[in-house]
Structures are given as structure tokens and as C-alpha cells.
Design a protein around this motif. Sequence first.
Motif, mmCIF file in Angstrom:
data_model
loop_
_atom_site.group_PDB
_atom_site.id
_atom_site.type_symbol
_atom_site.label_atom_id
_atom_site.label_comp_id
_atom_site.label_asym_id
_atom_site.label_seq_id
_atom_site.Cartn_x
_atom_site.Cartn_y
_atom_site.Cartn_z
ATOM 1 N N ASP A 74 33.791 49.449 50.085
ATOM 2 C CA ASP A 74 34.232 48.082 49.819
ATOM 3 C C ASP A 74 33.333 47.474 48.757
ATOM 4 O O ASP A 74 32.219 47.936 48.524
ATOM 5 N N PHE A 113 34.301 39.588 54.895
ATOM 6 C CA PHE A 113 33.390 38.999 53.921
ATOM 7 C C PHE A 113 32.033 39.696 53.995
ATOM 8 O O PHE A 113 31.555 39.969 55.088
ATOM 9 N N THR A 133 35.987 41.966 49.028
ATOM 10 C CA THR A 133 37.288 41.467 48.568
ATOM 11 C C THR A 133 38.171 42.607 48.065
ATOM 12 O O THR A 133 39.351 42.403 47.834
ATOM 13 N N HIS A 134 37.584 43.787 47.859
ATOM 14 C CA HIS A 134 38.310 44.957 47.368
ATOM 15 C C HIS A 134 37.874 46.174 48.182
ATOM 16 O O HIS A 134 36.672 46.328 48.474
ATOM 17 N N ILE A 181 27.708 36.376 44.474
ATOM 18 C CA ILE A 181 28.809 36.135 45.407
ATOM 19 C C ILE A 181 28.676 34.735 45.980
ATOM 20 O O ILE A 181 27.729 34.449 46.723
ATOM 21 N N ASN A 207 33.099 43.607 45.980
ATOM 22 C CA ASN A 207 33.453 42.203 45.829
ATOM 23 C C ASN A 207 33.920 41.944 44.399
ATOM 24 O O ASN A 207 33.402 42.553 43.451
ATOM 25 N N ALA A 208 34.842 40.998 44.234
ATOM 26 C CA ALA A 208 35.387 40.646 42.920
ATOM 27 C C ALA A 208 34.303 40.190 41.947
ATOM 28 O O ALA A 208 34.486 40.269 40.733
ATOM 29 N N ALA A 222 42.303 46.523 53.577
ATOM 30 C CA ALA A 222 40.989 46.009 53.986
ATOM 31 C C ALA A 222 40.568 46.634 55.309
ATOM 32 O O ALA A 222 41.369 46.754 56.233
#
Length: 153
Positions: free
Chosen positions: A117, A143, A146-147, A32, A119-120, A139
Amino acid sequence: MDTATTFHDADPDDPPAQACLAAYFNLLAQVIPGLAPPGLPLYDAADYRPPSGVFRLARQGGQTLGCVSLRAHAPGIAEVKRLWIAPEARGQGLARRLMQDIETRARAIGYTRLVLDTNAALPAAIALYQGSGWAAIPAYTGFPATHWFGKDL
């Protein structure tokens, strides 16, 4: 994965759990952009203990191969956190089995919905969730997420 793989409750402060979490956080820091280990969120072990939480380990032949955890999010809703699979065990369906296991545990505790949650930078995780009945939701964290996904039990 071999049928000898078993799932066990663990305390998040136990050494095997801590080793999984360290590997998980190191992976996140590697993939990330802008995330470094000191900037990672603190892990509050009390959230992942009964009666409202659980921390699960996947083990085979004395080796810990993965983890996943669950904590209360809202009334009737739990959040799945910290899904991690050891590199040597990836691509064999263990993550899917751990997710099925944590869903079963969530139902047993009394939860009717799960959220999570990701992250991409973790496309395999996103594909796993999308292929396992999880749906995109608004959301609810910031941070590095992202998903966001949810699933009714």
C-alpha cells in the motif's frame, strides 16, 4: 546508482535500520496531511525477520542509502513495506533496484504474490510500482494508504 551499492539483510532493530525507518516515518509525516509521527503505525520488528520476513538495506561506501522490508500477509503472499531512499540517492534507480531485490528475496522464501500500500502524496512511489508490473488491487488497509497494488511473482 554506482555499482558499489550493495544490498544486505539487517535486523529491523539495528541502528542503520532504525535510522532509515525514522527518516521514512518523518517523510510520511511531512507529506501526508493529517499524519503526525505519534499517529504512525507501530513497527513490529518480528514481522520483518526470517523465516517469513526480511529487512534489506542499500549501502554504498559505508553509508546507508535506503531500505525495504517484507512480511507475511497471507499463505503464499507477502507484503512489501517501508521502501525509503535517502534524498541524496533519489532519482538514480535505487528504489527500482531495491524493489527487484525484495521480489527476488520473496521468491526465494517461497512467496508467489506480493502486495503493498502507498499514499497519493508519494507520486514517485506510485509511478515506480505502476512502471514495474504492479497492478491496482482492492484496499486491504486503511489510513494513511490511498493506493494498493499487487504483483504475481
